[in-house]
Design an enzyme around this catalytic site. Structure first.
Site, PDB file in Angstrom:
ATOM      1  N   LYS A  22       0.831  -1.213   0.000  1.00 30.11           N
ATOM      2  CA  LYS A  22       0.000   0.000   0.000  1.00 30.11           C
ATOM      3  C   LYS A  22       0.863   1.260   0.000  1.00 30.11           C
ATOM      4  CE  LYS A  22      -1.525   1.854   3.964  1.00 30.11           C
ATOM      5  NZ  LYS A  22      -1.380   3.288   4.158  1.00 30.11           N
ATOM      6  N   ASN A  23       1.834   1.296   0.904  1.00 30.50           N
ATOM      7  CA  ASN A  23       2.604   2.527   1.071  1.00 30.50           C
ATOM      8  C   ASN A  23       3.418   2.870  -0.164  1.00 30.50           C
ATOM      9  OD1 ASN A  23       1.523   2.851   3.551  1.00 30.50           O
ATOM     10  ND2 ASN A  23       3.388   2.373   4.718  1.00 30.50           N
ATOM     11  N   ARG A  93      -2.907  10.786   4.558  1.00 31.42           N
ATOM     12  CA  ARG A  93      -1.724  11.622   4.486  1.00 31.42           C
ATOM     13  C   ARG A  93      -0.963  11.516   3.159  1.00 31.42           C
ATOM     14  NH1 ARG A  93       1.806  14.069   8.050  1.00 31.42           N
ATOM     15  NH2 ARG A  93       3.984  13.566   7.644  1.00 31.42           N
ATOM     16  N   CYS A 117      -4.036   8.579   9.787  1.00 32.00           N
ATOM     17  CA  CYS A 117      -4.262   7.904  11.067  1.00 32.00           C
ATOM     18  C   CYS A 117      -3.966   8.842  12.236  1.00 32.00           C
ATOM     19  CB  CYS A 117      -3.336   6.695  11.195  1.00 32.00           C
ATOM     20  SG  CYS A 117      -3.921   5.241  10.340  1.00 32.00           S
ATOM     21  N   ARG A 122       2.420  14.360  13.257  1.00 34.03           N
ATOM     22  CA  ARG A 122       2.715  14.163  11.841  1.00 34.03           C
ATOM     23  C   ARG A 122       2.642  15.436  10.989  1.00 34.03           C
ATOM     24  NH1 ARG A 122      -0.092   8.764   9.755  1.00 34.03           N
ATOM     25  NH2 ARG A 122       1.863   8.328   8.769  1.00 34.03           N
ATOM     26  N   PRO A 123       3.523  16.385  11.265  1.00 35.03           N
ATOM     27  CA  PRO A 123       3.541  17.587  10.437  1.00 35.03           C
ATOM     28  C   PRO A 123       4.144  17.315   9.052  1.00 35.03           C
ATOM     29  CG  PRO A 123       5.303  17.654  12.067  1.00 35.03           C
ATOM     30  CD  PRO A 123       4.531  16.392  12.309  1.00 35.03           C
ATOM     31  N   VAL A 124       4.126  18.325   8.189  1.00 37.73           N
ATOM     32  CA  VAL A 124       4.697  18.151   6.853  1.00 37.73           C
ATOM     33  C   VAL A 124       5.857  19.116   6.598  1.00 37.73           C
ATOM     34  CG1 VAL A 124       2.681  17.152   5.721  1.00 37.73           C
ATOM     35  CG2 VAL A 124       2.879  19.642   5.898  1.00 37.73           C
ATOM     36  N   ASP A 125       6.443  19.628   7.692  1.00 35.42           N
ATOM     37  CA  ASP A 125       7.511  20.615   7.538  1.00 35.42           C
ATOM     38  C   ASP A 125       8.663  20.102   6.669  1.00 35.42           C
ATOM     39  OD1 ASP A 125       7.723  18.836   9.744  1.00 35.42           O
ATOM     40  OD2 ASP A 125       9.390  19.986  10.572  1.00 35.42           O
ATOM     41  N   LEU A 126       8.989  18.818   6.788  1.00 39.72           N
ATOM     42  CA  LEU A 126      10.131  18.296   6.029  1.00 39.72           C
ATOM     43  C   LEU A 126       9.802  18.205   4.535  1.00 39.72           C
ATOM     44  CD1 LEU A 126      11.250  15.468   8.497  1.00 39.72           C
ATOM     45  CD2 LEU A 126      11.967  17.855   8.408  1.00 39.72           C
ATOM     46  N   ASP A 308       4.973   0.115  11.798  1.00 41.49           N
ATOM     47  CA  ASP A 308       3.698  -0.391  11.291  1.00 41.49           C
ATOM     48  C   ASP A 308       3.437  -1.852  11.670  1.00 41.49           C
ATOM     49  OD1 ASP A 308       3.169   2.036  10.206  1.00 41.49           O
ATOM     50  OD2 ASP A 308       3.520   1.479   8.123  1.00 41.49           O
ATOM     51  N   ILE A 330       8.955   6.181  16.709  1.00 43.24           N
ATOM     52  CA  ILE A 330       8.645   6.951  15.490  1.00 43.24           C
ATOM     53  C   ILE A 330       7.448   7.877  15.699  1.00 43.24           C
ATOM     54  CG2 ILE A 330       8.147   6.799  13.005  1.00 43.24           C
ATOM     55  CD1 ILE A 330      10.777   5.478  13.646  1.00 43.24           C
ATOM     56  N   ARG A 400      -8.636   0.149   4.774  1.00 47.95           N
ATOM     57  CA  ARG A 400      -7.699   1.096   4.171  1.00 47.95           C
ATOM     58  C   ARG A 400      -6.436   0.384   3.698  1.00 47.95           C
ATOM     59  NH1 ARG A 400      -5.799   5.604   7.757  1.00 47.95           N
ATOM     60  NH2 ARG A 400      -4.522   5.739   5.903  1.00 47.95           N
TER      61      ARG A 400
HETATM   62  C1  UD1 Z   1       5.080   6.413   6.219  1.00 48.79           C
HETATM   63  C2  UD1 Z   1       4.071   5.319   6.092  1.00 48.79           C
HETATM   64  C3  UD1 Z   1       3.577   4.895   7.473  1.00 48.79           C
HETATM   65  C4  UD1 Z   1       4.739   4.547   8.374  1.00 48.79           C
HETATM   66  C5  UD1 Z   1       5.786   5.653   8.398  1.00 48.79           C
HETATM   67  C6  UD1 Z   1       7.042   5.296   9.158  1.00 48.79           C
HETATM   68  C7  UD1 Z   1       2.991   5.803   3.975  1.00 48.79           C
HETATM   69  C8  UD1 Z   1       1.741   6.159   3.272  1.00 48.79           C
HETATM   70  N1  UD1 Z   1       2.942   5.790   5.300  1.00 48.79           N
HETATM   71  O1  UD1 Z   1       4.406   7.520   6.811  1.00 48.79           O
HETATM   72  O2  UD1 Z   1       2.703   3.777   7.294  1.00 48.79           O
HETATM   73  O3  UD1 Z   1       4.268   4.350   9.684  1.00 48.79           O
HETATM   74  O4  UD1 Z   1       6.165   5.975   7.039  1.00 48.79           O
HETATM   75  O5  UD1 Z   1       7.590   4.130   8.661  1.00 48.79           O
HETATM   76  O6  UD1 Z   1       3.995   5.512   3.357  1.00 48.79           O
HETATM   77  N2  UD1 Z   1       7.657  14.018  10.452  1.00 48.79           N
HETATM   78  C9  UD1 Z   1       7.841  15.354  10.717  1.00 48.79           C
HETATM   79  N3  UD1 Z   1       7.776  16.232   9.665  1.00 48.79           N
HETATM   80  C10 UD1 Z   1       7.530  15.831   8.382  1.00 48.79           C
HETATM   81  C11 UD1 Z   1       7.361  14.467   8.134  1.00 48.79           C
HETATM   82  C12 UD1 Z   1       7.429  13.582   9.198  1.00 48.79           C
HETATM   83  O7  UD1 Z   1       8.051  15.754  11.849  1.00 48.79           O
HETATM   84  O8  UD1 Z   1       7.475  16.676   7.478  1.00 48.79           O
HETATM   85  C13 UD1 Z   1       7.708  13.046  11.579  1.00 48.79           C
HETATM   86  C14 UD1 Z   1       6.341  12.410  11.814  1.00 48.79           C
HETATM   87  O9  UD1 Z   1       5.534  13.205  12.633  1.00 48.79           O
HETATM   88  C15 UD1 Z   1       6.713  11.108  12.472  1.00 48.79           C
HETATM   89  C16 UD1 Z   1       8.040  10.737  11.812  1.00 48.79           C
HETATM   90  O10 UD1 Z   1       8.535  11.959  11.248  1.00 48.79           O
HETATM   91  O11 UD1 Z   1       6.906  11.250  13.836  1.00 48.79           O
HETATM   92  C17 UD1 Z   1       7.942   9.658  10.751  1.00 48.79           C
HETATM   93  O12 UD1 Z   1       7.203  10.100   9.681  1.00 48.79           O
HETATM   94  P1  UD1 Z   1       7.452   9.654   8.187  1.00 48.79           P
HETATM   95  O13 UD1 Z   1       8.637   8.786   8.078  1.00 48.79           O
HETATM   96  O14 UD1 Z   1       7.391  10.887   7.343  1.00 48.79           O
HETATM   97  O15 UD1 Z   1       6.162   8.774   7.930  1.00 48.79           O
HETATM   98  P2  UD1 Z   1       5.085   8.960   6.806  1.00 48.79           P
HETATM   99  O16 UD1 Z   1       5.744   9.170   5.487  1.00 48.79           O
HETATM  100  O17 UD1 Z   1       4.032   9.903   7.243  1.00 48.79           O
END
Ligand code: UD1
Length: 421
Positions: A22-23, A93, A117, A122-126, A308, A330, A400
């Site tokens: 899925k991911n 997301r 979820c 889970r911000p998107v700053d990065l 996961d 995580i 999902r």
């Molecule tokens: C992806 C997977 C999810 C999995 C996760 C970690 C998909 C659709 N989802 O989620 O199933 O649990 O990887 O293996 O592929 N973070 C920030 N800022 C950002 C992005 C992330 O602070 O801009 C933090 C998140 O809050 C979290 C951590 O980084 O604590 C991990 O997030 P990330 O690796 O980005 O996971 P996702 O891509 O959201």
């Protein structure tokens, strides 16, 4: 609302075919925005999340066709809209990953901040930092991100991620593939889904090197071509069924599972006293009456123990001998399954990011509620291992991310069925 009813205690025997991840699938679908040619994805899992992504892509102008078999064809001959509204982004997301491809191809886009979820902030700053490094101007207002490329389009850049975020790494790769010149992503995530996306982008004409390591180099192109790409096998679905067999007992071959993508999990399963071994075409997991010992795990970015699969592992540990410590590093709020598992008799105490699981002799079925995608499947695992009937409510979370779950388990002898009101 559907619910799943499990009569626990049956051992699992036979084969389970592992679906495409899925991911990975969701990001590969976003890659279709990068080209005006056809992208055909094979081994596509049929899930609520992929349908949801297809819905958003269709809204942006992509022609999406399902079939034959588990194929999905996506054709973004022209992008007709660069606006992704809240209603189509809030539920999941991964939809946010359309932002980079849209800006790379069309020069601008407006995308709602995402949902997904409820497992942490889970911000998107990065993600935004990555796009800025490629020259995009970002503005945030009223829950939306508006990104604009410089005249002439995105340009290759140095992206240094303070945390190896999966989504941000993928987002950067997608956008960099259609940016001018070379981009370097430092501290990149190393998950197998990243390598899968890299293979697909390379077949589309970009040059992506280093996927699977912490430094990824992307040589962008003016235009990319179409592709037929098989989605990598789902290592989380693999882990889930492996832990179901380890918890409920039995002997099952997971067909198409990739041994090398779950090495830490196999070690933990073997350390606990069940068996996991690589076999031709997949992985065999067995437990025939052996006692299970408590094993400690700590979630980490790949190649560490996957977050996961944490909930599923906790369900497995519920009836182990002794104590096991499950540490989540995580996400900050990912133990919502613990109180639900306790309803079946599990003895779990949560202290911050640590859960202490004291093994009990047996679990006993009860009504429980799914709280997020992976948590819900941990309740199914516990229900399979428990005595008596377990009813899992709110199974839309399961739909999902798990394709034909009841069918796959029933074929192996589980007593599980879906009831609709
Ligand atoms: C992806 C997977 C999810 C999995 C996760 C970690 C998909 C659709 N989802 O989620 O199933 O649990 O990887 O293996 O592929 N973070 C920030 N800022 C950002 C992005 C992330 O602070 O801009 C933090 C998140 O809050 C979290 C951590 O980084 O604590 C991990 O997030 P990330 O690796 O980005 O996971 P996702 O891509 O959201």
């Amino acid at each position: 609302m559907d619910r799943i009813v499990i009569e626990g205690g049956a051992r699992l025997h036979g084969e389970i075919g592992i679906s495409g991840a899925k991911n990975s699938a969701l990001k590969l679908m976003a890659a279709a925005l990068l080209t005006d040619e056809k992208v055909a994805l094979t081994s596509m899992p049929r899930l609520a999340d992929s349908r949801f992504m297809a819905h958003l892509l269709a809204r942006l102008g992509v022609a999406v066709e399902e079939g034959p078999g588990s194929q999905m064809q996506l054709h973004a001959a022209a992008i007709t809209d660069t606006y992704a509204p809240y209603d189509l982004v809030r539920k999941m997301r991964a939809t946010f990953n359309v932002l980079g491809p849209l800006v790379a191809r069309e020069g601008r886009a407006k995308v709602s901040l995402p949902g997904g979820c409820a497992i942490g902030a889970r911000p998107v700053d990065l993600h935004l930092k990555a796009l800025e490094a490629l020259g995009a101007q970002i503005e945030l207002s009223e829950g939306y991100v508006e990104a604009t490329a410089p005249k002439g389009g995105l340009v290759g850049g140095e992206i240094e991620l303070p945390f190896a975020s999966v989504g941000a790494t993928e987002h950067a790769m997608l956008a960099a593939s259609l940016a001018r010149g070379e981009s370097v992503i430092d501290n990149a995530a190393r998950e197998p889904e990243i390598a899968d996306l890299a293979d697909c982008l390379t077949a589309m004409g970009a040059e992506v090197e280093g996927a699977g390591t912490s430094t990824i180099r992307v040589q962008g192109r003016d235009r990319l071509n179409g592709v037929t790409h098989p989605v990598v096998a789902d290592r989380i679905e693999t882990a889930t069924y492996a832990l179901a067999v380890a918890a409920a007992g039995g002997d099952v071959v997971l067909k198409g599972a990739r041994w090398e993508h779950n090495k830490v999990l196999w070690r933990a399963i073997n350390d606990a006293g069940a068996t996991a071994e690589a076999v031709e075409g997949g992985v065999r997991v067995a437990r025939n009456g052996s006692t299970i010992r408590g094993v400690d795990i700590e979630t980490q970015p790949y190649p560490g123990f996957p977050t996961d699969a944490q909930a599923q592992f906790m369900a497995f540990m519920a009836t182990a001998e002794g104590t096991s410590v499950v540490r989540e590093t995580i996400f900050e709020n990912r133990f919502m399954h613990a109180p639900e598992l306790a309803r079946l008799g599990a003895d779990i105490s949560v202290h911050g990011n640590e859960a202490i699981v004291r093994g009990v002799d047996k679990l006993v079925g009860a009504p429980v509620m799914a709280t997020d995608l992976r948590a819900s499947v941990s309740l199914v695992i516990a229900g399979l291992a428990a005595e008596g009937e377990t009813v899992v409510n709110r199974v839309y979370h399961l739909d999902r991310g798990f394709e034909r779950l009841e069918e796959k388990l029933t074929k192996c002898g589980a007593k599980i069925q879906r009831l609709s009101d």
